[in-house]
Design an enzyme around this catalytic site. Structure first.
Site, mmCIF file in Angstrom:
data_model
loop_
_atom_site.group_PDB
_atom_site.id
_atom_site.type_symbol
_atom_site.label_atom_id
_atom_site.label_comp_id
_atom_site.label_asym_id
_atom_site.label_seq_id
_atom_site.Cartn_x
_atom_site.Cartn_y
_atom_site.Cartn_z
ATOM 1 N N HIS A 84 -11.102 38.763 -9.583
ATOM 2 C CA HIS A 84 -10.958 40.105 -10.160
ATOM 3 C C HIS A 84 -10.862 40.053 -11.684
ATOM 4 C CE1 HIS A 84 -6.703 39.543 -11.134
ATOM 5 N NE2 HIS A 84 -6.579 38.952 -9.958
ATOM 6 N N GLU A 124 -4.143 37.385 -3.105
ATOM 7 C CA GLU A 124 -3.588 36.352 -3.972
ATOM 8 C C GLU A 124 -2.468 35.625 -3.244
ATOM 9 O OE1 GLU A 124 -3.530 34.051 -5.924
ATOM 10 O OE2 GLU A 124 -3.662 34.971 -7.914
#
Length: 250
Positions: free
Chosen positions: A11, A89
Site C-alpha cells: 500500500h 499487516e
C-alpha cells in the site's frame, strides 16, 4: 517457455507511516502522498502493458484504497476483488499506535529492529479488554478466538499468509488468470520469504517500499524465476532505505 507474472504492491504511504507509528491491524487510511504513490503504481503498470483478471487485498483500507487507485489508473475498476484478513499487516500487539523512533529511544534501536524485523520475535501482547483487540471489530466477527491475534511475529504472519497463497491465490494463477495483490509490508515479506526460500537472516534485511510494483515471474511449474521492481532503481532503493530507518531513534 511460458512465463506467468504476479504483481505485488505494498500500500501507499498511510497516515501512520507518515507519523512513523506502528500500525498493524489498525485501520488507518492513505496519506495524500500514499494516494499519489498508488496512482503512480497504476500508471506505471499501464505504461508497461499490464492488465489483470483478478485482485486480492486485505480488509484494511490502506491496502483496499491502494488497489482501487491502481485499478482506476488501469481502467480496470470493475475487476473482481477478494478481500481477506489473511493478507492483513502483521499484528503489532501493544506497540500499535506508538511512534517508532520514540519507542527506539525507550527500548533501544536493536530491540525495535527485532520487534519490527525479527523472524520469530513477537511485540508485547494486547489484552482482550484493550480497544485495539480485533475481537471488538465487526469485520472479524466470523473469526474464532484462536484466529484473533494479540500480537504476531513474521513467523506467525507466514502461518496465515502461505496457506492462503497455496489454497486460494496460486490455484487461480494456475488456471491462467493474471493476478495482482495489494497488501502490506509484512504480509508481502512473508510471501517473498516463502517464494524465494529466504533464510531468517535474509528476510530480516528485506524492506519493501510503499507503492512500488514488485513483479514475480514463474516458470510453467510455478517456480519463481526472478523478481524485480518496476520504476527508477535509485528512487526505489531510497524508499526501501527509508523504511529500514523508521525504527531508529533520532
Amino acid at each position: 517457455m511460458a512465463v506467468t507474472k504476479l504483481v505485488l504492491v505494498r500500500h501507499g504511504e498511510s497516515q501512520w507511516n507518515k507519523e512513523n507509528r506502528f500500525t498493524g491491524w489498525y485501520d488507518v487510511d492513505l496519506s495524500e502522498k500514499g494516494v499519489s504513490e498508488a496512482k503512480a503504481a497504476g500508471k506505471l503498470l499501464k505504461e508497461e502493458g499490464y492488465s489483470f483478471d483478478f485482485a486480492y487485498t486485505s480488509v484494511l483500507k490502506r491496502a483496499i484504497h491502494t488497489l482501487w487507485n491502481v485499478l482506476d489508473e488501469l481502467d480496470q475498476a470493475w475487476l473482481p476483488v477478494e478481500k481477506s484478513w489473511k493478507l492483513n499487516e502483521r499484528h503489532y500487539g501493544a506497540l500499535q499506535g506508538l511512534n517508532k523512533a520514540e519507542t527506539a529511544e525507550k527500548y533501544g534501536d536493536e530491540q525495535v529492529k527485532q520487534w519490527r524485523r525479527g523472524f520469530a520475535v513477537t511485540p508485547p501482547e494486547l489484552t482482550k479488554d484493550d480497544e485495539r483487540y480485533p475481537g471488538h471489530d465487526p469485520r472479524y466477527a466470523k473469526l474464532s478466538e484462536k484466529e484473533l491475534p494479540l500480537t504476531e511475529s513474521l513467523a506467525l504472519t507466514i502461518d496465515r499468509v502461505i496457506p492462503y497463497w497455496n489454497e486460494t491465490i496460486l490455484p487461480r494463477m494456475k488456471s491462467g488468470e493474471r493476478v495482482i495483490i495489494a497488501a502490506h509490508g509484512n504480509s508481502l515479506r512473508a510471501l517473498v520469504k516463502y517464494l524465494d526460500n529466504m533464510s531468517e537472516e535474509e528476510i530480516l534485511e528485506l524492506n519493501i517500499p510503499t507503492g512500488v510494483p514488485l513483479v514475480y515471474e514463474f516458470d510453467e511449474n510455478f517456480k519463481p524465476l526472478k523478481r524485480y521492481y518496476l520504476g527508477n532503481a535509485d528512487e526505489i532503493a531510497a524508499k526501501a532505505a527509508a523504511v529500514a530507518n523508521q525504527g531508529k531513534a533520532k
